[in-house]
Design a protein around this motif. Structure first.
Motif, PDB file in Angstrom:
ATOM      1  N   ASP A 144      -5.063  -9.712  -3.832  1.00  6.41           N
ATOM      2  CA  ASP A 144      -4.195 -10.377  -2.867  1.00  6.41           C
ATOM      3  C   ASP A 144      -4.990 -10.963  -1.708  1.00  6.41           C
ATOM      4  O   ASP A 144      -4.431 -11.641  -0.849  1.00  6.41           O
TER       5      ASP A 144
ATOM      6  N   LYS B  55       5.436  -9.743 -10.334  1.00  5.30           N
ATOM      7  CA  LYS B  55       5.315  -9.730  -8.878  1.00  5.30           C
ATOM      8  C   LYS B  55       6.126  -8.582  -8.305  1.00  5.30           C
ATOM      9  O   LYS B  55       5.722  -7.926  -7.355  1.00  5.30           O
ATOM     10  N   ASN B  56       7.290  -8.357  -8.896  1.00  5.92           N
ATOM     11  CA  ASN B  56       8.109  -7.192  -8.569  1.00  5.92           C
ATOM     12  C   ASN B  56       8.307  -6.406  -9.860  1.00  5.92           C
ATOM     13  O   ASN B  56       8.938  -6.898 -10.797  1.00  5.92           O
TER      14      ASN B  56
ATOM     15  N   GLU C 232      13.999  -4.743  -3.818  1.00  8.49           N
ATOM     16  CA  GLU C 232      12.798  -5.192  -3.113  1.00  8.49           C
ATOM     17  C   GLU C 232      12.852  -4.839  -1.636  1.00  8.49           C
ATOM     18  O   GLU C 232      13.846  -4.287  -1.145  1.00  8.49           O
ATOM     19  N   GLU C 233      11.776  -5.199  -0.935  1.00  9.03           N
ATOM     20  CA  GLU C 233      11.669  -4.935   0.497  1.00  9.03           C
ATOM     21  C   GLU C 233      11.854  -6.234   1.259  1.00  9.03           C
ATOM     22  O   GLU C 233      11.453  -7.301   0.795  1.00  9.03           O
ATOM     23  N   SER C 234      12.464  -6.171   2.432  1.00  4.84           N
ATOM     24  CA  SER C 234      12.693  -7.369   3.238  1.00  4.84           C
ATOM     25  C   SER C 234      11.366  -7.912   3.773  1.00  4.84           C
ATOM     26  O   SER C 234      10.365  -7.200   3.831  1.00  4.84           O
ATOM     27  N   PHE C 235      11.378  -9.182   4.187  1.00  7.76           N
ATOM     28  CA  PHE C 235      10.154  -9.817   4.673  1.00  7.76           C
ATOM     29  C   PHE C 235       9.605  -9.114   5.910  1.00  7.76           C
ATOM     30  O   PHE C 235       8.387  -9.036   6.096  1.00  7.76           O
ATOM     31  N   ASP C 236      10.498  -8.615   6.762  1.00  3.93           N
ATOM     32  CA  ASP C 236      10.030  -7.940   7.974  1.00  3.93           C
ATOM     33  C   ASP C 236       9.710  -6.471   7.733  1.00  3.93           C
ATOM     34  O   ASP C 236       9.328  -5.745   8.667  1.00  3.93           O
ATOM     35  N   SER C 237       9.887  -6.015   6.484  1.00  2.00           N
ATOM     36  CA  SER C 237       9.568  -4.633   6.075  1.00  2.00           C
ATOM     37  C   SER C 237      10.434  -3.584   6.764  1.00  2.00           C
ATOM     38  O   SER C 237      10.106  -2.398   6.729  1.00  2.00           O
TER      39      SER C 237
ATOM     40  N   TYR D 160      15.324  -2.370   2.884  1.00  2.00           N
ATOM     41  CA  TYR D 160      15.273  -2.689   1.469  1.00  2.00           C
ATOM     42  C   TYR D 160      16.337  -3.759   1.206  1.00  2.00           C
ATOM     43  O   TYR D 160      17.376  -3.803   1.879  1.00  2.00           O
TER      44      TYR D 160
ATOM     45  N   GLN E  49      23.156 -11.032  -0.656  1.00  2.00           N
ATOM     46  CA  GLN E  49      22.100 -10.148  -0.171  1.00  2.00           C
ATOM     47  C   GLN E  49      22.653  -9.105   0.791  1.00  2.00           C
ATOM     48  O   GLN E  49      23.337  -9.436   1.762  1.00  2.00           O
TER      49      GLN E  49
END
Length: 634
Positions: A123, A251-252, A494-499, A502, A511
């Motif tokens: 990565d 990717k996931n 999955e995890e959100s962009f801001d972490s 979930y 969503q």
């Protein structure tokens, strides 16, 4: 004698070549192999060639000549190891993908095949030895990012391999010169090499072979330039692409993206993707179902079906989308979900009744992406979209009636050539009427080589203003406010962009953000909706609620290779010139530099005896038929 499949072909030992070479296969056509034709292997030595005795005699008249050595050049050469000394499979590769879920699926397959060979997928772009850039040609900004990444890689002295729709659609652009390219169907191909046919043509080497990304990366790392262009065909018929059971890195790990077909049946005047993906080519139903089953066995809990147009699936192989979907539904375990990809209005119209039934199934998201592009029939005609606004409304109205709560997503292009203010106002009215919860707004960009690029263009300022007006309309309403207080069943993937959360989706693929509790990942759980935004809702798990686990087995770890079947393992262990990698027990393919070392059947140990035996048996059968016919005539 040389077998028919490699007759009329000059064979070159690639391991002896150090200069930069370009391999090309365009449109499936092979150029003339050579100026002279080799009828037999003995023809390589002609009457004009020196005999051993003459060669020995001439050698006595050869005198050594002292040449001054350029010390600076020598030092530079010594610093760079020869290409043959580089060990492929030991390098780090960074992969960047732009565009649609189909492109992302291709990127996953490329990563899987490279990792299966032994390359490390990283990565961190800075530590990578090679950048593999998987491009999108839909819009100018995506290609600009692609071009900038190429320049950045070159400035960082990185090896570069280009993939995706841009190099396939426009392989002769100046900024692509001298770079390795995998276009069209060639970025994912059969993992194990086929028998090759090589031909020298001017300053390039043209070839016909089972396509692979691993060989291209290997040769690029060695300093060679490799180009694979064209589309996969069998007896003139377009093939659907690579085998679906090839290694891949998701990717996931919880989401499997399956391309059900490639290409499309349309010829939209603005679309560049058609130039790259070509005409429709569908996978058989059985192969797609098998891929889905394999995914569930690897811990996947959500499947995305993708293509340039899922609604057109099967028209080239005598089946249709509902037939595929019913078969897939049978394979989905409880707690797992299926999401259907984009479909154009003309092809879904024929199957509305069946599609409504499928979208009502508890293991299928009640979600459909149907691009309208414009609400003006005249603009749609100029786009060659093959439907009118009434067709789009019929699809949406029917599905909203038969599938309560369904989410309809759509696309709109602002400022298409010839679009008037009246045309645009019709589009605004459509959005106001349906209040789409998911709307992809695109300012028109003329793509080189498309008919729309030659049309009279709308001024840039007008396009920009229309895009702004439509965006303001879209953000003027909140589609989820009325759902606050509801109990919803959601699948966490999955995890959100801001972490901070979930990400989960309810049955309508809306969503929902939930607390970051590791016990929820990959599970289906019931939540209370307590907040709503423009693009999301927030939910709190209901106490003592039942949690559904869809996974048949533990999901693969992030970065772990999927699809390493026993067939691959067996082929890797028993294949010719394979390198062992006991740490991962991973299949390895033959490098390009060793192609000529591939043994033909009659070259293998005992192979000559086997072929001789078969030949004698066939000869005996022919003799029996011959004499039997003579006796009948007598």
């Amino acid at each position: 004698m040389v077998p028919d499949m490699i007759k009329n072909t000059c064979i070159l030992d690639l391991s002896c070549q150090r200069s930069c070479r370009v391999f090309e296969l365009e449109d499936g056509k092979m150029p003339a192999a050579c100026d002279s034709v080799l009828e037999d292997i003995e023809d390589i030595v002609s009457a004009e060639d020196l005999k051993p005795h003459d060669r020995q005699f001439v050698r006595k008249n050869v005198y050594p000549k002292v040449r001054k050595r350029n010390s600076q050049k020598s030092n530079q050469t010594d610093d760079d190891p020869p290409s043959d000394s580089i060990i492929p499979g030991a390098q780090k590769i960074w992969i960047r993908t732009w565009g649609c879920s189909h492109n992302n699926s291709d990127g996953e397959y490329m990563a899987g095949q490279l990792a299966a060979y032994g390359y490390k997928i990283t990565d961190n772009s800075a530590e990578a030895d090679l950048w593999l850039l998987n491009s999108c040609t839909v819009k100018n900004p995506a290609e600009d990012h692609f071009r900038n990444s190429i320049r950045k890689a070159q400035e960082g002295k990185k090896k570069v391999v280009l993939a995706g729709c841009v190099p396939q659609a426009q392989p002769r652009q100046d900024y692509l010169k001298g770079l390795s390219i995998i276009g069209g169907d060639f970025f994912i191909g059969d993992f194990l090499p086929n028998l090759l046919e090589l031909a020298i043509f001017k300053d390039k080497i043209w070839f016909k072979l089972g396509d692979r990304v691993v060989e291209v990366v290997e040769e690029t790392i060695k300093g060679h330039s490799v180009r694979l262009l064209g589309q996969k065909k069998d007896n003139g018929k377009r093939l659907g692409g690579a085998r679906l059971d090839l290694p891949k890195i998701r990717k996931n790990p919880l989401i499997e993206i399956i391309s059900i077909n490639t290409g499309c049946l349309n010829a939209c005047t603005y679309c560049k993707t058609k130039h790259a993906r070509g005409d429709l080519a569908s996978y058989p139903v059985e192969e797609l179902v098998d891929r889905a089953k394999q995914s569930f066995q690897e811990g996947v809990c959500e499947i995305w079906l993708t293509s340039e147009d899922t609604g057109a699936y099967g028209r080239d192989i005598g089946t249709d989308l509902p037939t595929l979907l019913w078969k897939l539904v049978e394979a989905i375990p409880e707690g797992a979900m299926l999401r259907l990809g984009m479909t154009n209005p003309p092809y879904i119209l024929e199957h509305l009744e069946e599609m409504a039934k499928i979208l009502n199934h508890p293991r299928v998201y009640a979600f459909l992406h149907i691009p309208v592009q414009s609400a003006s029939d005249s603009v749609l005609m100029d786009m060659k979209r093959e439907y009118c606004v009434a067709d789009f409304k019929q699809v949406v109205d029917f599905l909203k009636e038969k599938v309560p709560g369904i989410t309809i997503a759509t696309d709109i292009i602002c400022g298409f050539p010839g679009e008037t203010d009246e045309d645009f106002q019709e589009t605004m009215k459509l959005v106001e009427q349906y209040r789409f919860p998911s709307l992809f707004i695109n300012q028109f960009y003329p793509r080189p080589g498309t008919p729309a690029a030659k049309m009279h263009q709308v001024p840039a300022a007008v396009k920009k203003q229309r895009t702004k007006d439509l965006s303001q309309l879209f953000h003027s309403y909140n589609p989820y406010d009325h759902k606050v207080g509801e109990k919803q069943r959601v699948l966490v993937t999955e995890e959100s962009f801001d972490s901070n959360y979930y990400v989960a989706h309810n049955p309508f693929y809306e969503q929902v953000l939930v607390p970051k509790d590791p016990l929820l990942m990959g599970k289906m759980v019931e939540v209370n909706i307590y907040e709503a935004g423009k693009h999301f809702m927030k939910g709190q798990p209901v106490s003592d609620a039942r949690i559904y686990t869809a996974s048949i087995t533990r999901p693969l770890a992030k970065g772990e290779v999927s699809g390493l079947t026993e067939e691959f393992r067996h082929a890797a262990q028993n294949g010719t010139n394979r390198k062992a990698r006991p740490s991962a027990e991973i299949p390895v393919k033959t490098p390009l530099s060793s192609w000529m070392a591939l043994q033909l059947p009659w070259q293998q140990e005992g192979g000559g005896l086997k072929i001789l035996s078969v030949g004698l048996a066939l000869l005996a059968v022919l003799v029996m038929f011959y004499y039997g016919g003579m006796k009948t005539e007598l």
